[in-house]
Design an enzyme around this catalytic site. Structure first.
Site, PDB file in Angstrom:
ATOM      1  N   GLU B  60      41.658  92.388  86.907  1.00 31.97           N
ATOM      2  CA  GLU B  60      41.752  94.159  88.021  1.00 31.97           C
ATOM      3  C   GLU B  60      43.175  94.339  88.460  1.00 31.97           C
ATOM      4  O   GLU B  60      43.198  95.362  88.167  1.00 31.97           O
ATOM      5  CB  GLU B  60      40.525  93.984  88.252  1.00 31.97           C
ATOM      6  CG  GLU B  60      39.608  94.046  87.448  1.00 31.97           C
ATOM      7  CD  GLU B  60      38.648  92.709  86.994  1.00 31.97           C
ATOM      8  OE1 GLU B  60      39.182  91.741  87.698  1.00 31.97           O
ATOM      9  OE2 GLU B  60      37.446  92.548  86.333  1.00 31.97           O
ATOM     10  N   HIS B 129      26.345  91.767  89.707  1.00 30.75           N
ATOM     11  CA  HIS B 129      26.807  92.989  88.224  1.00 30.75           C
ATOM     12  C   HIS B 129      26.423  93.938  89.535  1.00 30.75           C
ATOM     13  O   HIS B 129      25.527  94.911  87.502  1.00 30.75           O
ATOM     14  CB  HIS B 129      26.036  92.824  86.977  1.00 30.75           C
ATOM     15  CG  HIS B 129      27.904  91.188  86.516  1.00 30.75           C
ATOM     16  ND1 HIS B 129      28.160  90.257  87.398  1.00 30.75           N
ATOM     17  CD2 HIS B 129      28.594  92.135  85.382  1.00 30.75           C
ATOM     18  CE1 HIS B 129      29.010  89.761  86.416  1.00 30.75           C
ATOM     19  NE2 HIS B 129      29.466  90.627  85.664  1.00 30.75           N
TER      20      HIS B 129
END
Lengths: 335, 323
Positions: B60, B129
């Site tokens: 990322e 998450h």
């Protein structure tokens, strides 16, 4: 192609401009006239000039908070740079960026960065943009990321090298290995397959270019204190990048003659080490080379005086420039 | 008007804008061949090719950083973070870089970068998450933060984000992708920074955004059966806040409840309520209230997760206590 012999005096003058720039800042800093941090690049001018001169004006460059040399060599005006140091409205960033964030979009300077390693993906992204605009090849423009060997332990260094390799981006990675990561010898903090004994410079240094080689990127180590060697290495890398042959990693061995920043007590090295390194620094080296080509000491002194005049003019310009208005703090956040 | 899903509305926005603007390209994990885990980028690779729809490594910080650089060099990248939790892996590139490079350059560069991501719980995805970070991001000058609740708003706001020329964190919600709604055909946009009154009412103002808008509307429906008329404002944009719409409503209802899925502690509810007290201290008849996630990580088991995240019943109970 090598740096033309007739450009060597100009390179000498350019390196002196960078050196005088840093000396002037040290002077102003000690008078309390510069705010924030100052990370001098004294001793590393050969890397900056060799690298930037091998690029085109429209190529992109990202560099670090020790990047005054790269910025000036790429074309940032000494006046705008000095005014930025003094926090003036005429500074390259209107007083909002300061020493660690020199930017000049007109010469492809994407910016110096104050987070170690963070500018590397910006150069890679600019290279990706050029690759996309060129329809999968390169449209002729490339990008160079300059960073210190301290950056090779950052995650984003590795992430970016991987992306550069898989996408064959037209990038040149220039690692300025000045032997010290901030105030710690780099060989103490950096795992390497081999440590090089750097002769008169220091006891040992990690070889970082092998990390790039592990990603399949063409990688080599060069003498960054020899501006001609540096220029040739980047010039060749630029040719490869423009031809769509991918990235090159150049580990430029150099030495930081001053401390990490103003006020660094430099407990990590001896005075003898530094004085030995002064015999090998890039301006002295190019001076010897020019003398071998017939230049006199008086001739070199004239080039140095010209550089001094450029910086004196920059300081005067900066001192005479207006301060930004307080309300200017609230502009330039969004486009 | 055609009725389509939130995911399809986003897909339409990307496709239409990519057709219109060659500078737009996409980077993210599993967005190409796979079409994205929530199908938002479905079939875009086959139309636009591997160059403009790029599957990235799980990396990322690297690909958000490339997005920043490409944006400075004239492109309009869209980077996708699979889960908003992963934004923290790229936090330096979002917070220190994308948000600040223009300012630090004195306006010489711009960063037209859209960071698409999805947040929230409700599916048992666990504490890494299911998080909602919009209040952190709203604290960073230089970022625009958008969190649409409906398919129409999602499409119109994504188009605006792609055209606005600044870094935008575009926050979707994993439980909204399959929701359906009417979406206008053709080219239309929703302005960034504009809230919408999704339901009019006189007794109470409920401010929400993203999935909590749907819960607030459901709560308002049930409150109406008991004679309480709640006005529901969907912020749509979290930063900059549309205080005009909030204040106009609160001046009419004199009661304010802010509902969001991110944790209450130091959340947007605190910010909105503080601003209402600063700007219209006379407007409120009862103390303003806020409802957010409880101050624990988001658990997996359904009963546990429901105990932590705001529920329709929580909204109704709070609202009844205020009127």
């Amino acid at each position: 192609m090598a740096l033309a012999l007739e450009r060597l005096p100009e390179a000498y003058r350019q390196m002196q401009i960078i050196r005088k720039f840093e000396e002037a800042i040290r002077n102003l800093y000690s008078q309390g006239r510069i705010r924030g941090s100052f990370h001098p690049c004294v001793g590393q001018e050969g890397v900056a000039v060799g690298a930037s001169w091998a690029l085109r004006a429209d190529d992109f460059l990202s560099c670090t908070y020790r990047g005054h040399g790269h910025a000036l060599a790429k074309g940032l005006s000494p006046r705008a740079a000095m005014a930025e140091m003094l926090g003036k409205a005429t500074g390259c960033s209107k007083g909002k960026g300061g020493s660690m964030h020199f930017t000049d979009a007109s010469v492809g300077l994407l910016g110096a960065n104050a987070i170690v390693g963070a500018g590397i993906p910006h150069a890679a992204g600019a290279a990706l943009a050029m690759q996309l605009q060129g329809g999968g090849g390169t449209n002729g423009r490339i990008a160079l990321a300059a960073f210190g060997e301290g950056a090779v332990n950052q995650g984003v260094f590795h992430e970016t090298l991987n992306l550069i390799a898989i996408w064959k981006l037209p990038v040149i990675l220039v690692c300025e290995n000045n032997l010290y990561s901030e105030m710690t010898p780099s060989h103490e903090t950096t795992a390497a397959a081999a440590q090089i004994a750097a002769g008169p410079i220091a006891a040992a240094s990690p070889q970082t270019y092998q990390r790039a080689a592990a990603y399949g990127i063409a990688a080599r180590q060069v003498d960054g204190n020899d501006v001609e060697t540096m220029y040739l290495a980047v010039e060749e890398a630029a040719g490869r990048a423009r031809a769509g042959e991918g990235a090159t990693y150049i580990e430029a061995m150099t030495y930081r003659l001053w401390g990490h920043m103003m006020g660094d007590p430099e407990v990590y090295r001896t005075k003898e080490e530094v004085s030995q390194a002064r015999e090998n620094e890039p301006i002295v080296r190019l001076g010897r080379r020019l003398q071998g080509l017939g230049w006199t000491e008086a001739g070199l002194a004239r080039l140095e005086a010209e550089a001094e005049a450029v910086i004196a003019d920059a300081v005067q310009f900066a001192e005479n420039s207006p301060l930004p208005k307080p309300e200017d703090a609230f502009t330039d956040v969004f486009a | 008007m055609p009725v389509i899903t939130y995911a399809q509305a986003l897909n339409d926005a990307l496709r239409e804008e990519m057709r219109a603007d060659r500078r737009i390209f996409l980077m993210g994990e599993d967005i190409g061949l796979h079409g994205g885990i929530f199908r938002v980028t479905k079939d875009l690779m086959s139309e636009f090719g591997h160059e403009r729809v790029r599957d990235t490594p799980i990396s990322e910080a690297g690909f958000v950083g490339l997005g920043v650089g490409a944006a400075m060099a004239g492109m309009r990248p869209v980077v996708e973070l699979l889960f908003m939790d992963f934004a923290l892996v790229a936090a330096d590139q979002i917070v220190n870089q994308a948000a600040k490079l223009r300012y630090m350059a004195g306006g010489q560069v711009s960063i037209p970068l859209v960071i698409r991501t999805q947040q929230g719980g409700g599916r048992g995805n666990g504490a890494q998450h299911s998080q909602s970070f919009e209040s952190w991001l709203a604290q960073v000058p230089g970022l625009i933060v958008v969190a649409p609740a409906t398919p129409a708003d999602a499409k119109g706001l994504l188009k605006s984000a792609l055209r606005c020329g600044n870094p935008v964190v575009f926050i979707e919600h994993k439980l909204l992708y399959n929701t359906k709604g009417e979406v206008p055909q053709g080219d239309y946009t929703i302005s960034i920074g504009k809230a919408e009154v999704k339901r009019a009412g006189r007794d109470l103002t409920i401010v929400a955004y993203s999935r909590m808008t749907l819960l607030a509307l459901e709560a308002a429906e049930k409150l109406a059966q008991e004679g309480i008329e709640a006005e529901v404002i969907d912020l749509r944009t979290v930063e900059p806040l549309d205080m005009t719409t909030i204040l106009d409503s609160v001046r009419g209802t004199a009661r304010l409840l802010v509902v969001h899925e991110s944790h209450s502690n130091c959340g947007l509810g605190a910010e909105i309520i503080a601003r209402v007290y600063e700007e219209a201290p006379e407007a409120l008849a009862t103390p303003a209230r806020r409802l957010g996630a409880k101050h624990v990580p988001i658990p997996v088991a359904e009963g546990l997760e429901n105990a932590v995240l705001p529920q329709v019943t929580d909204i109704i109970a709070l609202a009844k206590g205020m009127v």
